[in-house]
Write a protein that holds these residues in place. Sequence first.
Motif: not given
Length: 174
Positions: A149-150, A153, A157-159, A169
């Motif tokens: 996730q990190r 992002e 990255g845009r969820f 993402y």
Amino acid sequence: MPELIDPTTRLRTSFLAAVTEFRADRDYPVPWFVTNVDSQALTDATAFTAYVARVLSERDEAAVRADGFVAMTTLWWAEDGQMLGRLAIRHRLTPALERVGGHIGYDVRPSARRQGHATAMLAAALPIAGSLGIAQALLMCDEANTASQRVIEANGGRFIDMVGHKRRYWVPTS
């Protein structure tokens, strides 16, 4: 400084050591690409050469296997003759890859984790994805995989949403 390179027989010893590490790692499932290595390529240099040629040929849609695969560019993250990770950019998405898979998948060998390689590897791959006509790359990770996730992002990255236990993402490639 590590860089993305085409798969090469020059890194055979390091690649095989990485495969061994991935198989021994009890913290994460064995990556797909490890199970996709031709078994003879793990013991025979000629078979390894054929494996590398197959992986390189998969960039051409005409060379893709018929069982749900799409053309993809596989690259290795390497430095000083050591294969540190591997990344694949799928050139297009099928409905199945839109749900689970996405455009880019990456793996860092266990002994090279937690050193920033995944973040740097993904950053290096995004312009390549852009050159393939992918304006936004769809990336996914397991809900519990906070490290991924990190990484996603950190690369913009845009969820989007959750599909099952997968976080999805959009990541800009430019």
